[in-house]
Write a protein that holds these residues in place. Structure first.
Motif, PDB file in Angstrom:
ATOM      1  N   VAL A   1       6.866  -8.027   7.390  1.00 24.69           N
ATOM      2  CA  VAL A   1       5.513  -8.051   8.113  1.00 24.69           C
ATOM      3  C   VAL A   1       4.541  -7.324   7.349  1.00 24.69           C
ATOM      4  N   LYS A   2       3.351  -8.003   7.397  1.00 24.32           N
ATOM      5  CA  LYS A   2       2.155  -7.208   6.780  1.00 24.32           C
ATOM      6  C   LYS A   2       0.986  -7.177   7.771  1.00 24.32           C
ATOM      7  N   SER A   3       0.391  -5.897   7.707  1.00 23.13           N
ATOM      8  CA  SER A   3      -0.678  -5.622   8.509  1.00 23.13           C
ATOM      9  C   SER A   3      -1.993  -6.222   8.110  1.00 23.13           C
ATOM     10  N   CYS A   4      -2.894  -6.982   8.603  1.00 25.39           N
ATOM     11  CA  CYS A   4      -4.100  -7.556   8.373  1.00 25.39           C
ATOM     12  C   CYS A   4      -5.294  -7.012   9.129  1.00 25.39           C
ATOM     13  N   THR A   5      -6.044  -6.192   8.465  1.00 27.19           N
ATOM     14  CA  THR A   5      -7.352  -5.764   9.064  1.00 27.19           C
ATOM     15  C   THR A   5      -8.883  -6.094   8.314  1.00 27.19           C
ATOM     16  N   LEU A   6      -8.610  -6.857   7.323  1.00 33.30           N
ATOM     17  CA  LEU A   6      -9.856  -6.818   6.390  1.00 33.30           C
ATOM     18  C   LEU A   6     -10.664  -8.300   6.838  1.00 33.30           C
ATOM     19  N   LEU A   7     -11.787  -7.879   7.366  1.00 32.13           N
ATOM     20  CA  LEU A   7     -12.402  -8.899   7.753  1.00 32.13           C
ATOM     21  C   LEU A   7     -13.889  -9.163   6.936  1.00 32.13           C
ATOM     22  N   GLU A   8     -13.949 -10.182   6.518  1.00 35.46           N
ATOM     23  CA  GLU A   8     -15.206 -10.260   5.548  1.00 35.46           C
ATOM     24  C   GLU A   8     -15.767 -11.760   5.554  1.00 35.46           C
ATOM     25  N   ASN A   9     -17.104 -11.556   5.941  1.00 34.00           N
ATOM     26  CA  ASN A   9     -17.801 -12.966   6.306  1.00 34.00           C
ATOM     27  C   ASN A   9     -17.028 -13.913   7.144  1.00 34.00           C
ATOM     28  N   ALA A  10     -16.705 -13.238   8.267  1.00 32.50           N
ATOM     29  CA  ALA A  10     -16.010 -14.169   9.427  1.00 32.50           C
ATOM     30  C   ALA A  10     -14.514 -14.831   8.960  1.00 32.50           C
ATOM     31  N   GLN A  11     -13.825 -13.911   7.875  1.00 34.72           N
ATOM     32  CA  GLN A  11     -12.518 -14.347   7.237  1.00 34.72           C
ATOM     33  C   GLN A  11     -11.781 -13.083   7.180  1.00 34.72           C
ATOM     34  N   GLY A  12     -10.606 -13.398   7.662  1.00 36.03           N
ATOM     35  CA  GLY A  12      -9.435 -12.362   7.370  1.00 36.03           C
ATOM     36  C   GLY A  12      -8.754 -12.549   6.005  1.00 36.03           C
ATOM     37  N   TYR A  13      -8.588 -11.372   5.298  1.00 31.94           N
ATOM     38  CA  TYR A  13      -7.958 -11.230   4.179  1.00 31.94           C
ATOM     39  C   TYR A  13      -6.778 -10.245   4.021  1.00 31.94           C
ATOM     40  N   PHE A  14      -5.968 -10.783   3.377  1.00 29.98           N
ATOM     41  CA  PHE A  14      -4.924  -9.632   2.881  1.00 29.98           C
ATOM     42  C   PHE A  14      -4.490  -9.879   1.389  1.00 29.98           C
ATOM     43  N   PRO A  15      -4.450  -8.814   0.542  1.00 28.06           N
ATOM     44  CA  PRO A  15      -4.514  -7.504   0.856  1.00 28.06           C
ATOM     45  C   PRO A  15      -5.952  -6.832   0.698  1.00 28.06           C
TER      46      PRO A  15
ATOM     47  N   HIS B   1      18.728 -18.814   2.688  1.00 26.62           N
ATOM     48  CA  HIS B   1      18.344 -18.231   3.852  1.00 26.62           C
ATOM     49  C   HIS B   1      16.812 -18.572   4.205  1.00 26.62           C
ATOM     50  N   ARG B   2      16.471 -18.381   5.212  1.00 30.45           N
ATOM     51  CA  ARG B   2      14.999 -18.545   5.893  1.00 30.45           C
ATOM     52  C   ARG B   2      14.200 -17.268   5.634  1.00 30.45           C
ATOM     53  N   ALA B   3      13.143 -17.471   5.074  1.00 29.66           N
ATOM     54  CA  ALA B   3      12.323 -16.087   4.794  1.00 29.66           C
ATOM     55  C   ALA B   3      11.005 -16.335   5.089  1.00 29.66           C
ATOM     56  N   VAL B   4      10.460 -15.513   5.945  1.00 29.71           N
ATOM     57  CA  VAL B   4       8.977 -15.567   6.625  1.00 29.71           C
ATOM     58  C   VAL B   4       8.237 -14.355   6.220  1.00 29.71           C
ATOM     59  N   LEU B   5       6.910 -14.665   5.617  1.00 30.55           N
ATOM     60  CA  LEU B   5       6.079 -13.611   5.506  1.00 30.55           C
ATOM     61  C   LEU B   5       5.035 -13.843   6.901  1.00 30.55           C
ATOM     62  N   LEU B   6       4.832 -12.552   7.592  1.00 26.83           N
ATOM     63  CA  LEU B   6       4.111 -12.662   8.832  1.00 26.83           C
ATOM     64  C   LEU B   6       3.000 -11.542   8.939  1.00 26.83           C
ATOM     65  N   PHE B   7       1.793 -12.404   9.039  1.00 28.53           N
ATOM     66  CA  PHE B   7       0.686 -11.420   8.914  1.00 28.53           C
ATOM     67  C   PHE B   7       0.398 -10.971  10.606  1.00 28.53           C
ATOM     68  N   ALA B   8       0.660  -9.838  10.574  1.00 25.60           N
ATOM     69  CA  ALA B   8       0.192  -9.158  11.977  1.00 25.60           C
ATOM     70  C   ALA B   8      -1.365  -8.963  11.937  1.00 25.60           C
ATOM     71  N   ILE B   9      -2.103  -9.730  12.583  1.00 22.53           N
ATOM     72  CA  ILE B   9      -3.571  -9.640  12.754  1.00 22.53           C
ATOM     73  C   ILE B   9      -3.852  -8.322  13.540  1.00 22.53           C
ATOM     74  N   LEU B  10      -4.545  -7.413  13.158  1.00 19.47           N
ATOM     75  CA  LEU B  10      -4.534  -6.367  14.063  1.00 19.47           C
ATOM     76  C   LEU B  10      -6.188  -5.919  14.195  1.00 19.47           C
TER      77      LEU B  10
END
Length: 221
Positions: free
Chosen positions: A126-140, A162-171
């Motif tokens: 899980v990665k927390s995504c909070t960066l908003l620039e020009n109406a677009q969310g970015y990580f990191p 195995h199955r692997a997932v990168l999940l962006f939690a949009i906060l």
């Protein structure tokens, strides 16, 4: 529900501390975020804080949210909390129907969640995504060698069958989509593309922050 009260941000300093104005008084509160917190709080912004009942804590108040171009959860620990609750409740459709185990060691890292059913295992970072620039969310929002390492671990998980997932939690309530921040960490963007080609799935989950917190005071607009 996490009970929060309003304050006005004076400044953040020493990474883990911030001075805020609560009513007529100033107070120092804990900042649970190791990142740059780009666009997540400037002097004069309205913030929301929680209060701990642990008498051993030096700073009783914790910065949870900022009102700026929407509502932003700056407490990075909430990402795993919200995602964990959603996984257990089956609210993320493509990850439903699994048994959920948090904080599982794999290789040299600890993966946030291991999901299992029958003979299938799925690892979720899980990665927390909070960066908003020009109406677009970015990580990191800053160069993250740790994040780069996690992508390499996810690739190894896929290679192991195995199955692997990168999940962006949009906060951030203003973010509707997430891109790799190539302008901030080109190496991460390169590794993310490599991971996707290797079979790592990339998903987003956006909790309704207004339903996660109990606002005591002037409500968020």
């Amino acid at each position: 529900m996490i009970k929060v009260k309003p304050a006005i941000l004076i400044k953040r300093y020493k990474r883990f501390l911030a001075d805020v104005q609560i009513g007529q008084h100033s107070s120092t509160i804990y900042v649970p975020n190791t990142g740059a917190m780009t666009n997540c709080g400037s002097e004069g912004d309205k913030i929301w804080y929680s209060t701990s009942d642990n008498p051993k804590r030096k700073y009783q108040h914790t910065w949870e949210l900022t009102e700026r171009d929407g509502l932003i959860c700056v407490n990075t620990a909430r990402a795993n909390e919200f995602v964990g609750n959603a996984l257990r409740a089956g609210q993320i459709e493509s990850l439903s129907g699994y048994q959920v185990q948090a904080e599982v060691k794999y290789g040299d890292s600890r993966i946030d969640f291991m999901l299992s059913r029958d003979n299938e295992t799925c690892f979720v970072e899980v990665k927390s995504c909070t960066l908003l620039e020009n109406a677009q969310g970015y990580f990191p929002d800053t160069v993250t060698q740790r994040g780069q390492k996690h992508l390499l671990e996810l690739i190894k998980i896929v290679e192991a069958g195995h199955r692997a997932v990168l999940l962006f939690a949009i906060l951030h309530s203003g973010i509707t989509s997430v891109k790799a921040a190539q302008h901030i960490d080109p190496k991460y963007a390169e590794l993310l593309e490599k991971a996707q080609k290797a079979g790592v799935e990339v998903l987003c989950y956006k909790p309704d922050l207004r339903q996660c917190f109990e606002f005591v005071g002037t409500p968020s607009k």
